[in-house]
Design an enzyme around this catalytic site. Structure first.
Site, PDB file in Angstrom:
ATOM      1  N   GLU A   1      -4.870   2.362   6.826  1.00 34.36           N
ATOM      2  CA  GLU A   1      -4.630   2.348   5.371  1.00 34.36           C
ATOM      3  C   GLU A   1      -5.252   3.601   4.745  1.00 34.36           C
ATOM      4  O   GLU A   1      -4.725   4.184   3.809  1.00 34.36           O
ATOM      5  CB  GLU A   1      -5.267   1.093   4.763  1.00 34.36           C
ATOM      6  CG  GLU A   1      -5.121   1.022   3.265  1.00 34.36           C
ATOM      7  CD  GLU A   1      -5.516  -0.337   2.685  1.00 34.36           C
ATOM      8  OE1 GLU A   1      -5.250  -1.375   3.341  1.00 34.36           O
ATOM      9  OE2 GLU A   1      -6.098  -0.346   1.589  1.00 34.36           O
TER      10      GLU A   1
ATOM     11  N   ARG B   1       0.820  -1.225   0.000  1.00 30.06           N
ATOM     12  CA  ARG B   1       0.000   0.000   0.000  1.00 30.06           C
ATOM     13  C   ARG B   1       0.850   1.269   0.000  1.00 30.06           C
ATOM     14  O   ARG B   1       0.420   2.308   0.544  1.00 30.06           O
ATOM     15  CB  ARG B   1      -0.979   0.018   1.191  1.00 30.06           C
ATOM     16  CG  ARG B   1      -1.983  -1.115   1.192  1.00 30.06           C
ATOM     17  CD  ARG B   1      -2.932  -1.108   0.005  1.00 30.06           C
ATOM     18  NE  ARG B   1      -3.760  -2.290  -0.022  1.00 30.06           N
ATOM     19  CZ  ARG B   1      -3.471  -3.388  -0.761  1.00 30.06           C
ATOM     20  NH1 ARG B   1      -2.433  -3.432  -1.554  1.00 30.06           N
ATOM     21  NH2 ARG B   1      -4.268  -4.445  -0.715  1.00 30.06           N
TER      22      ARG B   1
ATOM     23  N   SER C   1     -11.157  -1.135   3.522  1.00 36.52           N
ATOM     24  CA  SER C   1     -10.437  -1.558   4.740  1.00 36.52           C
ATOM     25  C   SER C   1      -9.777  -0.343   5.359  1.00 36.52           C
ATOM     26  O   SER C   1      -8.992   0.339   4.709  1.00 36.52           O
ATOM     27  CB  SER C   1      -9.353  -2.578   4.400  1.00 36.52           C
ATOM     28  OG  SER C   1      -9.945  -3.724   3.870  1.00 36.52           O
TER      29      SER C   1
HETATM   30  C1  LIG Z   1     -15.840  -0.515  -0.885  1.00 34.64           C
HETATM   31  C2  LIG Z   1     -14.357  -0.308  -1.047  1.00 34.64           C
HETATM   32  C3  LIG Z   1     -13.546  -1.399  -1.358  1.00 34.64           C
HETATM   33  C4  LIG Z   1     -12.167  -1.224  -1.507  1.00 34.64           C
HETATM   34  N1  LIG Z   1     -11.405  -2.311  -1.831  1.00 34.64           N
HETATM   35  C5  LIG Z   1     -10.070  -2.163  -1.986  1.00 34.64           C
HETATM   36  C6  LIG Z   1      -9.256  -3.288  -2.332  1.00 34.64           C
HETATM   37  O1  LIG Z   1      -9.715  -4.401  -2.551  1.00 34.64           O
HETATM   38  N2  LIG Z   1      -7.914  -3.073  -2.446  1.00 34.64           N
HETATM   39  C7  LIG Z   1      -7.336  -1.845  -2.240  1.00 34.64           C
HETATM   40  O2  LIG Z   1      -6.118  -1.724  -2.367  1.00 34.64           O
HETATM   41  N3  LIG Z   1      -8.104  -0.772  -1.916  1.00 34.64           N
HETATM   42  C8  LIG Z   1      -9.436  -0.898  -1.788  1.00 34.64           C
HETATM   43  N4  LIG Z   1     -10.205   0.202  -1.462  1.00 34.64           N
HETATM   44  C9  LIG Z   1      -9.552   1.507  -1.227  1.00 34.64           C
HETATM   45  C10 LIG Z   1      -9.441   2.403  -2.483  1.00 34.64           C
HETATM   46  O3  LIG Z   1     -10.434   2.090  -3.432  1.00 34.64           O
HETATM   47  C11 LIG Z   1      -8.064   2.302  -3.138  1.00 34.64           C
HETATM   48  O4  LIG Z   1      -7.047   2.714  -2.246  1.00 34.64           O
HETATM   49  C12 LIG Z   1      -7.971   3.144  -4.422  1.00 34.64           C
HETATM   50  O5  LIG Z   1      -6.794   2.818  -5.089  1.00 34.64           O
HETATM   51  C13 LIG Z   1      -7.995   4.658  -4.153  1.00 34.64           C
HETATM   52  O6  LIG Z   1      -8.155   5.321  -5.408  1.00 34.64           O
HETATM   53  P1  LIG Z   1      -8.868   6.755  -5.495  1.00 34.64           P
HETATM   54  O7  LIG Z   1      -8.822   7.212  -6.895  1.00 34.64           O
HETATM   55  O8  LIG Z   1     -10.199   6.695  -4.857  1.00 34.64           O
HETATM   56  O9  LIG Z   1      -7.856   7.612  -4.623  1.00 34.64           O
HETATM   57  P2  LIG Z   1      -8.206   8.690  -3.490  1.00 34.64           P
HETATM   58  O10 LIG Z   1      -8.879   8.014  -2.360  1.00 34.64           O
HETATM   59  O11 LIG Z   1      -8.859   9.861  -4.084  1.00 34.64           O
HETATM   60  O12 LIG Z   1      -6.718   9.075  -3.028  1.00 34.64           O
HETATM   61  C14 LIG Z   1      -5.876   8.121  -2.429  1.00 34.64           C
HETATM   62  C15 LIG Z   1      -4.455   8.684  -2.378  1.00 34.64           C
HETATM   63  O13 LIG Z   1      -3.968   8.837  -3.711  1.00 34.64           O
HETATM   64  C16 LIG Z   1      -3.642  10.211  -4.000  1.00 34.64           C
HETATM   65  N5  LIG Z   1      -4.055  10.427  -5.404  1.00 34.64           N
HETATM   66  C17 LIG Z   1      -5.227  10.095  -5.986  1.00 34.64           C
HETATM   67  N6  LIG Z   1      -5.209  10.363  -7.309  1.00 34.64           N
HETATM   68  C18 LIG Z   1      -3.970  10.887  -7.563  1.00 34.64           C
HETATM   69  C19 LIG Z   1      -3.313  11.367  -8.742  1.00 34.64           C
HETATM   70  N7  LIG Z   1      -3.898  11.375  -9.952  1.00 34.64           N
HETATM   71  N8  LIG Z   1      -2.040  11.847  -8.608  1.00 34.64           N
HETATM   72  C20 LIG Z   1      -1.417  11.853  -7.413  1.00 34.64           C
HETATM   73  N9  LIG Z   1      -1.985  11.413  -6.260  1.00 34.64           N
HETATM   74  C21 LIG Z   1      -3.242  10.932  -6.348  1.00 34.64           C
HETATM   75  C22 LIG Z   1      -4.405  11.031  -2.959  1.00 34.64           C
HETATM   76  O14 LIG Z   1      -3.734  12.251  -2.689  1.00 34.64           O
HETATM   77  C23 LIG Z   1      -4.386  10.086  -1.758  1.00 34.64           C
HETATM   78  O15 LIG Z   1      -3.139  10.194  -1.098  1.00 34.64           O
HETATM   79  C24 LIG Z   1     -11.572   0.056  -1.321  1.00 34.64           C
HETATM   80  C25 LIG Z   1     -12.407   1.145  -1.012  1.00 34.64           C
HETATM   81  C26 LIG Z   1     -13.771   0.971  -0.883  1.00 34.64           C
HETATM   82  C27 LIG Z   1     -14.646   2.164  -0.575  1.00 34.64           C
END
Ligand SMILES: Cc1cc2nc3c(=O)[nH]c(=O)nc-3n(C[C@H](O)[C@H](O)[C@H](O)COP(=O)(O)OP(=O)(O)OC[C@H]3O[C@@H](n4cnc5c(N)ncnc54)[C@H](O)[C@@H]3O)c2cc1C
Length: 299
Positions: free
Chosen positions: A293, A173, A223
């Site tokens: 996380e 992560r 998570s």
């Molecule tokens: C129901 C549910 C299930 C999930 N299951 C999983 C799973 O199975 N495995 C897992 O690993 N995660 C899981 N997650 C967590 C999440 O979906 C992941 O961490 C995902 O990769 C986050 O992506 P995001 O675009 O939503 O990022 P955000 O939540 O918007 O941001 C996360 C981080 O990335 C940075 N960021 C985002 N976009 C950029 C960009 N373009 N450039 C630079 N920095 C950026 C942000 O500043 C922040 O630090 C789950 C979440 C939910 C709600």
């Protein structure tokens, strides 16, 4: 720079519809928690991002994708939030590689890969984030992680320079982007040819597993804790007797104890208090510290 000067600059770069002022962050997070950001801007291309960084040199920036791994304070976020979403979500195929803009949702990339007959991305189809967020987090599921497929990432640093990396320093992560401030704009994914029916069957199987184990009908950030070495956060929390434990509107899911749910207009403080309670009970009972996380921001 004061707010009105920032707004003047933003108006020179973005159309009015792409600038949100005093925008509640709960509208941009899957937790549906978070107070107002001074500004949220939604770029349509790399040029706008470079301009933004160049024109506002002493401004605080925070980048978000789909907000699916964020817990934002009820006080909100000062400065400018840069939201990279479906305004920047082009995907193109080049043999066994996909070149994707970072705002593309993982589910969309998985569907695109299926159409191309390219395997290796099935694991990510159910993770509700953008590619940019997934690279920052090295998102993973079912034994695979983004590190297994990303070969190159293009980003803009906070001086406005366009850069590329092929070494991402991925860990559990974490990635190189956990340490450097950057706006990821595009990634190249290396996949392999695979029978479309097999890809589809794998995606369906994993979607079913996810639905049966995770409380997807509630607002959450997935998570909330990282997996501690040699164990699972959800199991430790359940064994500590915390299934269904509630503080205010925040509750430990009884379907998957690793999830904290926004069940009833939870505040940021409700969730933080619940996180601290869970950490302290699990530590008391098992001597294991649970690291978060979810990214906690706007403190
Ligand atoms: C129901 C549910 C299930 C999930 N299951 C999983 C799973 O199975 N495995 C897992 O690993 N995660 C899981 N997650 C967590 C999440 O979906 C992941 O961490 C995902 O990769 C986050 O992506 P995001 O675009 O939503 O990022 P955000 O939540 O918007 O941001 C996360 C981080 O990335 C940075 N960021 C985002 N976009 C950029 C960009 N373009 N450039 C630079 N920095 C950026 C942000 O500043 C922040 O630090 C789950 C979440 C939910 C709600």
């Amino acid at each position: 720079m004061n707010s009105s000067s920032i707004l003047l600059e933003l108006k020179k770069i973005f159309p009015a519809k792409n600038i949100l002022i005093d925008e509640p962050m709960k509208n941009h997070t899957t937790f549906q928690i978070g107070g107002p950001a001074d500004f949220v801007v939604i770029p349509e291309n790399q040029k706008q991002i470079s301009h933004l960084i160049a024109c506002l040199p002493n401004t605080d920036f925070f980048v978000i994708g789909n907000g699916s791994n964020l817990l934002v304070s009820d006080k909100g976020i000062r400065g400018v939030v840069i939201k990279i979403n479906n305004n920047m979500n082009k995907i193109t195929q080049n043999n066994n590689t996909l070149i994707c803009q970072s705002g593309a949702l993982l589910s969309r990339i998985a569907s695109f890969a299926l159409k191309c007959g390219l395997g290796g991305f099935e694991f990510a189809a159910g993770i509700p984030g953008t590619l940019g967020g997934a690279v920052v987090m090295n998102a993973g599921a079912y034994g695979r992680e983004i590190k297994d497929v990303v070969v190159q990432t293009q980003y803009i640093d906070f001086c406005g320079n366009i850069r590329q990396v092929t070494q991402h320093d991925f860990g559990y992560r974490t990635s190189i982007f956990s340490d450097i401030k950057a706006i990821i704009t595009e990634c190249t994914l290396s996949l392999h040819q695979k029978n479309k029916d097999e890809i589809k069957a794998e995606m369906l199987k994993l979607a079913q597993q996810r639905r049966s184990k995770q409380p997807l009908e509630y607002c959450s950030a997935g998570s909330i804790f990282k997996r501690p070495q040699g164990s699972y956060a959800g199991k430790l929390i359940e064994d500590a007797g915390l299934k269904g434990y509630r503080i205010g509107g925040a509750v430990v899911s009884d379907k998957h104890c690793g999830f904290i749910l926004n069940d009833d207009n939870a505040s940021f403080d409700d969730v933080m208090s619940l996180i601290k309670h869970v950490q302290s009970e699990v530590y008391k009972k098992f001597g294991v510290h649970l690291d978060t996380e979810v990214k906690i921001c706007g403190l």
